[in-house]
Write a protein that holds these residues in place. Structure first.
Motif, mmCIF file in Angstrom:
data_model
loop_
_atom_site.group_PDB
_atom_site.id
_atom_site.type_symbol
_atom_site.label_atom_id
_atom_site.label_comp_id
_atom_site.label_asym_id
_atom_site.label_seq_id
_atom_site.Cartn_x
_atom_site.Cartn_y
_atom_site.Cartn_z
ATOM 1 N N MET A 1 0.860 -1.168 0.000
ATOM 2 C CA MET A 1 0.000 0.000 0.000
ATOM 3 C C MET A 1 0.905 1.229 0.000
ATOM 4 S SD MET A 1 -3.222 -1.049 2.475
ATOM 5 C CE MET A 1 -2.342 -0.708 3.956
ATOM 6 N N ARG A 2 0.453 2.239 -0.726
ATOM 7 C CA ARG A 2 1.245 3.463 -0.810
ATOM 8 C C ARG A 2 0.335 4.648 -1.103
ATOM 9 N NH1 ARG A 2 2.055 5.103 -6.147
ATOM 10 N NH2 ARG A 2 1.591 3.535 -7.731
ATOM 11 N N ASN A 3 0.878 5.829 -0.890
ATOM 12 C CA ASN A 3 0.179 7.053 -1.263
ATOM 13 C C ASN A 3 0.417 7.274 -2.748
ATOM 14 O OD1 ASN A 3 -0.565 7.413 1.387
ATOM 15 N ND2 ASN A 3 1.066 8.844 1.844
ATOM 16 N N PRO A 4 -0.633 7.308 -3.549
ATOM 17 C CA PRO A 4 -0.456 7.499 -4.986
ATOM 18 C C PRO A 4 -0.113 8.948 -5.326
ATOM 19 C CG PRO A 4 -2.775 7.403 -4.473
ATOM 20 C CD PRO A 4 -2.040 7.134 -3.190
ATOM 21 N N THR A 5 0.353 9.134 -6.550
ATOM 22 C CA THR A 5 0.651 10.460 -7.070
ATOM 23 C C THR A 5 -0.288 10.739 -8.241
ATOM 24 O OG1 THR A 5 2.249 9.716 -8.713
ATOM 25 C CG2 THR A 5 3.088 10.107 -6.466
ATOM 26 N N VAL A 6 -0.184 11.931 -8.778
ATOM 27 C CA VAL A 6 -0.987 12.313 -9.941
ATOM 28 C C VAL A 6 -0.764 11.328 -11.088
ATOM 29 C CG1 VAL A 6 -1.317 14.139 -11.661
ATOM 30 C CG2 VAL A 6 -1.090 14.724 -9.249
ATOM 31 N N ALA A 7 0.414 10.755 -11.163
ATOM 32 C CA ALA A 7 0.727 9.787 -12.222
ATOM 33 C C ALA A 7 -0.114 8.513 -12.123
ATOM 34 C CB ALA A 7 2.214 9.432 -12.192
ATOM 35 N N ASP A 8 -0.742 8.279 -10.986
ATOM 36 C CA ASP A 8 -1.575 7.087 -10.791
ATOM 37 C C ASP A 8 -3.045 7.320 -11.152
ATOM 38 O OD1 ASP A 8 0.393 5.215 -9.610
ATOM 39 O OD2 ASP A 8 0.484 6.731 -8.007
ATOM 40 N N ALA A 9 -3.383 8.493 -11.664
ATOM 41 C CA ALA A 9 -4.783 8.827 -11.946
ATOM 42 C C ALA A 9 -5.442 7.832 -12.893
ATOM 43 C CB ALA A 9 -4.891 10.251 -12.500
ATOM 44 N N GLU A 10 -4.745 7.423 -13.945
ATOM 45 C CA GLU A 10 -5.334 6.486 -14.907
ATOM 46 C C GLU A 10 -5.633 5.142 -14.247
ATOM 47 O OE1 GLU A 10 -2.598 8.293 -15.491
ATOM 48 O OE2 GLU A 10 -3.073 9.508 -17.254
ATOM 49 N N ALA A 11 -4.714 4.668 -13.429
ATOM 50 C CA ALA A 11 -4.913 3.379 -12.753
ATOM 51 C C ALA A 11 -6.090 3.451 -11.782
ATOM 52 C CB ALA A 11 -3.640 2.956 -12.023
ATOM 53 N N ILE A 12 -6.219 4.559 -11.059
ATOM 54 C CA ILE A 12 -7.322 4.713 -10.109
ATOM 55 C C ILE A 12 -8.645 4.845 -10.852
ATOM 56 C CG2 ILE A 12 -8.313 6.235 -8.348
ATOM 57 C CD1 ILE A 12 -5.409 6.678 -7.365
ATOM 58 N N ALA A 13 -8.654 5.594 -11.935
ATOM 59 C CA ALA A 13 -9.882 5.738 -12.731
ATOM 60 C C ALA A 13 -10.349 4.378 -13.251
ATOM 61 C CB ALA A 13 -9.658 6.707 -13.882
ATOM 62 N N ALA A 14 -9.428 3.593 -13.766
ATOM 63 C CA ALA A 14 -9.778 2.267 -14.289
ATOM 64 C C ALA A 14 -10.255 1.350 -13.168
ATOM 65 C CB ALA A 14 -8.578 1.656 -15.012
ATOM 66 N N LEU A 15 -9.581 1.405 -12.040
ATOM 67 C CA LEU A 15 -9.961 0.578 -10.895
ATOM 68 C C LEU A 15 -11.355 0.944 -10.395
ATOM 69 C CD1 LEU A 15 -9.078 -1.558 -8.817
ATOM 70 C CD2 LEU A 15 -8.030 0.302 -7.512
ATOM 71 N N MET A 16 -11.635 2.245 -10.295
ATOM 72 C CA MET A 16 -12.961 2.693 -9.865
ATOM 73 C C MET A 16 -14.034 2.177 -10.822
ATOM 74 S SD MET A 16 -14.967 4.411 -7.872
ATOM 75 C CE MET A 16 -16.640 5.029 -8.013
ATOM 76 N N ALA A 17 -13.823 2.353 -12.119
ATOM 77 C CA ALA A 17 -14.817 1.911 -13.105
ATOM 78 C C ALA A 17 -15.021 0.404 -13.034
ATOM 79 C CB ALA A 17 -14.389 2.335 -14.505
ATOM 80 N N ASP A 18 -13.941 -0.346 -12.931
ATOM 81 C CA ASP A 18 -14.033 -1.808 -12.876
ATOM 82 C C ASP A 18 -14.764 -2.275 -11.619
ATOM 83 O OD1 ASP A 18 -12.576 -1.862 -15.238
ATOM 84 O OD2 ASP A 18 -10.732 -2.610 -14.300
ATOM 85 N N CYS A 19 -14.368 -1.740 -10.469
ATOM 86 C CA CYS A 19 -14.963 -2.175 -9.200
ATOM 87 C C CYS A 19 -16.423 -1.755 -9.092
ATOM 88 C CB CYS A 19 -14.168 -1.627 -8.018
ATOM 89 S SG CYS A 19 -12.544 -2.370 -7.807
ATOM 90 N N PHE A 20 -16.727 -0.524 -9.479
ATOM 91 C CA PHE A 20 -18.109 -0.065 -9.401
ATOM 92 C C PHE A 20 -18.998 -0.894 -10.319
ATOM 93 C CE2 PHE A 20 -21.817 2.552 -10.094
ATOM 94 C CZ PHE A 20 -22.076 3.068 -8.837
ATOM 95 N N THR A 21 -18.520 -1.150 -11.526
ATOM 96 C CA THR A 21 -19.311 -1.930 -12.486
ATOM 97 C C THR A 21 -19.495 -3.362 -12.001
ATOM 98 O OG1 THR A 21 -18.554 -0.515 -14.291
ATOM 99 C CG2 THR A 21 -19.443 -2.672 -14.887
ATOM 100 N N ALA A 22 -18.442 -3.967 -11.470
ATOM 101 C CA ALA A 22 -18.545 -5.345 -10.983
ATOM 102 C C ALA A 22 -19.518 -5.454 -9.815
ATOM 103 C CB ALA A 22 -17.164 -5.857 -10.575
ATOM 104 N N THR A 23 -19.519 -4.448 -8.946
ATOM 105 C CA THR A 23 -20.352 -4.492 -7.746
ATOM 106 C C THR A 23 -21.785 -4.059 -8.009
ATOM 107 O OG1 THR A 23 -18.390 -4.018 -6.420
ATOM 108 C CG2 THR A 23 -20.520 -3.715 -5.343
ATOM 109 N N PHE A 24 -21.946 -2.998 -8.798
ATOM 110 C CA PHE A 24 -23.259 -2.371 -8.929
ATOM 111 C C PHE A 24 -23.802 -2.296 -10.348
ATOM 112 C CE2 PHE A 24 -21.073 -0.154 -5.351
ATOM 113 C CZ PHE A 24 -21.856 -0.640 -4.324
#
Length: 165
Positions: A1-24
Motif C-alpha cells: 500500500m502506498r500514497n499514490p501520485t498524480v501519475a496514478d490517476a489512470e490506474a485509479i480511474a480504471a480501478l474505480m470503473a471496474d470495481c463499481f461496475t462489478a459491484t453495482f
C-alpha cells in the motif's frame, strides 16, 4: 500500500470503473451507468490527487492496482459536531476480498482521518450493500440517516454513517 501520485490517476480511474461496475453495474440502465462513470474523468482524478484536501491510498498486488481509498472534505448532507472528514471511496477488486487488505486499508483511513485532526468520519453506503455495511459497523460506524446517491438519472438510497474518532 502506498500514497499514490498524480501519475496514478489512470490506474485509479480504471480501478474505480471496474470495481463499481462489478459491484453495482447490474443495478442500472447502461446509459445511467455510463453517465456516472464518464463524469469520473482522469482529469478529475488528477485534480483530486493533487489537492491537499484529499488523501488517497493505493493498494497493489505485484504492481497492479487492486484497491484504493479516498478521504475528502465535507460534501455529504450531514451536520458535523466539529472537525470532520469523509470516506469518499473505498474499493477493492473482488479477487482481494477476504484477504485482510480491506481491513488494512480501513486502518489507514481511520489513522489518516485522526492525523488530519478530524473528530468524526462520515461515509455513505448503498442500502443493499450488506457486506460493506457490516464491514463499517465492525469499525464502530453507526447509521445516522439516508442519502440519495445519483447514478446518472437513477436515484439510489444510501445509508449515511458516522464514526466518532
Amino acid at each position: 500500500m502506498r500514497n499514490p501520485t498524480v501519475a496514478d490517476a489512470e490506474a485509479i480511474a480504471a480501478l474505480m470503473a471496474d470495481c463499481f461496475t462489478a459491484t453495482f453495474g447490474s443495478l442500472y440502465d447502461p446509459a445511467d451507468l455510463a453517465s456516472f462513470l464518464d463524469a469520473l474523468t482522469v482529469e478529475r482524478w488528477r485534480a483530486e490527487l493533487a489537492d491537499p484536501a484529499f488523501a488517497f491510498l493505493l493498494a497493489e498486488d505485484d504492481g497492479a492496482a487492486v484497491g484504493f481509498a479516498k478521504l475528502g472534505p465535507h460534501a455529504l448532507p450531514v451536520t458535523p459536531a466539529g472537525a470532520m472528514i469523509e470516506l469518499r471511496q473505498l474499493y477493492l477488486r473482488g479477487s482481494q476480498q477476504g484477504s485482510g487488505l480491506a481491513a488494512r486499508m480501513m486502518d489507514w483511513v481511520i489513522a489518516t482521518a485522526r492525523a488530519r485532526g478530524a473528530g468524526e468520519l462520515f461515509l455513505s453506503v448503498y442500502v443493499d450493500n450488506h457486506r460493506a455495511r457490516r464491514f463499517y459497523e465492525r469499525y464502530g460506524f453507526e447509521e445516522i440517516g439516508i442519502y440519495t446517491f445519483m447514478v446518472g438519472n437513477h436515484a439510489d438510497e444510501d445509508h449515511l454513517m458516522r464514526l466518532a474518532l
